[in-house]
Design an enzyme around this catalytic site. Structure first.
Site, short mmCIF file in Angstrom:
data_model
loop_
_atom_site.label_atom_id
_atom_site.label_comp_id
_atom_site.label_asym_id
_atom_site.label_seq_id
_atom_site.Cartn_x
_atom_site.Cartn_y
_atom_site.Cartn_z
N HIS A 99 44.61 45.13 52.72
CA HIS A 99 45.56 46.60 52.26
C HIS A 99 47.10 46.01 52.48
CE1 HIS A 99 46.64 50.47 51.33
NE2 HIS A 99 45.76 50.77 50.45
N ASP A 152 38.05 50.28 48.35
CA ASP A 152 37.34 49.88 47.22
C ASP A 152 35.70 49.11 47.47
OD1 ASP A 152 39.16 50.90 45.36
OD2 ASP A 152 40.12 49.15 45.08
N1 ACO Z 1 40.78 37.95 50.52
C1 ACO Z 1 41.31 36.54 50.96
N2 ACO Z 1 42.63 36.55 51.34
C2 ACO Z 1 43.31 37.71 51.37
C3 ACO Z 1 43.00 38.91 50.68
C4 ACO Z 1 41.62 39.06 50.63
N3 ACO Z 1 41.17 40.17 49.85
N4 ACO Z 1 43.92 39.73 51.07
C5 ACO Z 1 44.85 39.07 51.47
N5 ACO Z 1 44.68 37.84 51.68
C6 ACO Z 1 45.30 36.94 52.44
C7 ACO Z 1 46.41 36.31 51.11
O1 ACO Z 1 45.68 35.05 50.49
C8 ACO Z 1 47.52 36.01 51.84
O2 ACO Z 1 47.20 34.60 52.60
P1 ACO Z 1 48.38 33.54 52.99
O3 ACO Z 1 49.33 34.03 53.67
O4 ACO Z 1 47.33 32.50 53.57
O5 ACO Z 1 48.71 33.00 51.69
C9 ACO Z 1 47.81 36.80 53.11
O6 ACO Z 1 46.63 37.56 53.21
C10 ACO Z 1 48.65 38.04 52.77
O7 ACO Z 1 48.29 38.36 51.23
P2 ACO Z 1 49.31 39.34 50.38
O8 ACO Z 1 48.57 39.34 49.05
O9 ACO Z 1 50.63 38.87 50.73
O10 ACO Z 1 49.14 40.69 51.08
P3 ACO Z 1 49.19 42.18 50.32
O11 ACO Z 1 49.77 42.94 51.48
O12 ACO Z 1 50.00 42.03 49.32
O13 ACO Z 1 47.75 42.43 50.24
C11 ACO Z 1 46.21 43.13 48.64
C12 ACO Z 1 47.34 43.63 49.76
C13 ACO Z 1 47.11 42.83 47.34
C14 ACO Z 1 45.49 44.61 48.19
C15 ACO Z 1 45.42 42.01 49.08
O14 ACO Z 1 44.91 42.26 50.52
C16 ACO Z 1 44.20 41.51 48.03
O15 ACO Z 1 44.53 41.07 47.16
N6 ACO Z 1 43.20 42.22 48.16
C17 ACO Z 1 41.79 42.14 47.28
C18 ACO Z 1 42.13 42.99 46.27
C19 ACO Z 1 41.76 44.42 46.51
O16 ACO Z 1 40.99 44.55 47.15
N7 ACO Z 1 42.28 45.46 45.77
C20 ACO Z 1 42.30 46.84 46.31
C21 ACO Z 1 43.35 47.10 47.12
S1 ACO Z 1 43.00 48.80 47.91
C22 ACO Z 1 43.65 49.92 46.60
O17 ACO Z 1 44.73 49.68 45.90
C23 ACO Z 1 43.14 51.00 46.27
#
Ligand code: ACO
Length: 390
Positions: free
Chosen positions: A262, A317
């Site tokens: 998140h 979620d």
């Molecule tokens: N699985 C694997 N790796 C992840 C995940 C995940 N679910 N979430 C974050 N990471 C990793 C990224 O790959 C990245 O790694 P890196 O630094 O080695 O490249 C690091 O964590 C940071 O990720 P970002 O995408 O920059 O972080 P952000 O703050 O934008 O992430 C997000 C938030 C978009 C929700 C992300 O955690 C994600 O994609 N989760 C999966 C989708 C999801 O569950 N969406 C629902 C969100 S809740 C809501 O909106 C209701």
């Protein structure tokens, strides 16, 4: 010396406005609606109480609550023109596409001002809160070849959704479970869809435009589109004992586990525990719940080994999927259910935006070509085949 320009593509940590509606404390893992902790609201308040809280600024007394319940019940029925729109849509259309179109179509029957805007006040907002669940349930039946069921005036918003979807009154357990889901999802500060609604409202566009924008923004899996994909993952996993290998393979392939991580929460999402408990009860400890539980355990274990500094935990979620699935809600409608609840928060934010509006219009750093002379068409070289203008 030139001023240093900071570009923040994701607006991470940037404060772009104020709100009195809800507060997300990402490090503490706390979510409050107007100062009430979600941990208190979830077991003790109904969705209608939370709707009242968001719109009117306080929890209702019994008289106020009964009046709101009656108002919502009276606004549930869809206009004929929206039902006609739904009937015209192909049955294999994606439910979020359908919801976006149907919400937008509601404006067609609302008298508009000379500017084209429709009244955008609490009364209009309550209409949207009442009708969003009706749209989703009506579409669910139409696409299964069934006739819509008229709303039930005596049931809560959540219970009535299940009634309209199935044609029979839900058990107390099911009604309570969906009501809890509605309470938990009702608002979440400046999340992407709410921000989108506020950006739209900041141009003085009306409530229907702003909510249509919010529904569109919710769709993607980095926001509200994740729970259907969580369900797909659980189906793919198949057995709890496969969870650890599944996570190892996923991380090796640099994949993302849906329902984890998140932008704001750097601990487990405070809504996850309530939804986990609900999913556990509804699935009697087994089924999709057991798969989700095993997957979360495996995720926490493997992540600690592979990425010890990462702070990626279950978000709202993750347990939405096993909870809504157990209620008989179709996998591709999970994001619509999110909208059925969040419509309250979106609308409250739009009304809040109008009260102290300023056009939201950020800057961007230009990285294209420097200024150069215009070439008359006769002097332009042919573009290589397949090149696209952006
Ligand atoms: N699985 C694997 N790796 C992840 C995940 C995940 N679910 N979430 C974050 N990471 C990793 C990224 O790959 C990245 O790694 P890196 O630094 O080695 O490249 C690091 O964590 C940071 O990720 P970002 O995408 O920059 O972080 P952000 O703050 O934008 O992430 C997000 C938030 C978009 C929700 C992300 O955690 C994600 O994609 N989760 C999966 C989708 C999801 O569950 N969406 C629902 C969100 S809740 C809501 O909106 C209701």
């Amino acid at each position: 010396m030139a001023e240093e320009i900071v570009v923040d593509r994701g607006l991470e940590g940037v404060n772009v406005g104020e709100t009195v509606l809800s507060n997300v404390e990402g490090e503490a893992g706390r979510l409050t609606f107007r100062g009430y902790d979600i941990d208190d609201l979830a077991p003790k308040a109904t969705y209608e109480e939370v709707v009242y809280l968001l719109f009117y600024g306080k929890l209702p007394n019994q008289t106020e609550l009964s009046a709101l319940e009656a108002t919502l019940a009276g606004k549930r029925a869809l206009p004929e023109s929206t039902i006609a729109v739904l009937r015209a849509i192909p049955h294999d259309a994606w439910p979020m596409d359908v919801l976006r179109t149907a919400i937008s179509s509601l404006a067609h029957v609302i008298p508009h001002k000379a500017s084209g805007q429709h009244p955008s006040d609490v009364d209009a907002a309550l209409g949207l809160v009442a009708k969003t669940s009706t749209i989703v349930a009506t579409w669910d039946r139409l696409r299964r070849g069934l006739e819509p069921v008229a709303p039930h005036a005596k049931l809560s918003t959540a219970a009535n959704f299940l009634y309209m979807m199935t044609g029979s009154e839900p058990s107390a357990e099911f009604a309570k479970a969906l009501d809890l889901y509605y309470v938990l999802l009702a608002d979440h500060s400046y999340n992407a869809s709410t921000f989108s609604a506020r950006v739209t409202a900041s141009t003085n566009a009306d409530l229907y435009c702003a909510i249509t924008a919010a529904v569109a923004t919710l769709t993607g899996e980095l926001h509200g589109g994740a729970p259907s994909q969580v369900q797909d993952t659980l189906d793919q996993l198949g057995a709890p004992e496969k969870a650890e290998q599944f996570v190892r393979d996923l991380l090796k392939a640099k994949g993302r586990l849906m329902g984890m991580g998140h932008r704001e929460y750097k601990v487990r999402d405070p809504r996850a525990k309530h939804l986990e408990e609900t999913a556990k009860q509804l699935n009697k400890g087994g089924g999709s719940y057991a798969l989700a539980r095993a997957l979360e355990d495996a995720w926490n274990k493997v992540l600690k080994e592979e990425k010890p500094t990462a702070r990626i935990y279950a978000n709202v979620d993750f347990y939405t999927a096993p909870a809504l699935g157990a209620l008989g809600i179709a996998n591709d409608e999970y994001t619509c259910m999110f909208a059925c609840s969040r419509i309250a928060g979106w609308s409250a934010h739009v009304l809040e935006q109008y009260t102290n509006n300023r056009l939201i219009r950020p800057k961007a750093t230009y990285t294209g070509p420097a200024v150069h002379p215009f070439e008359p068409i006769s002097e332009r070289g042919r573009e290589p085949a397949g090149s696209a203008r952006t």
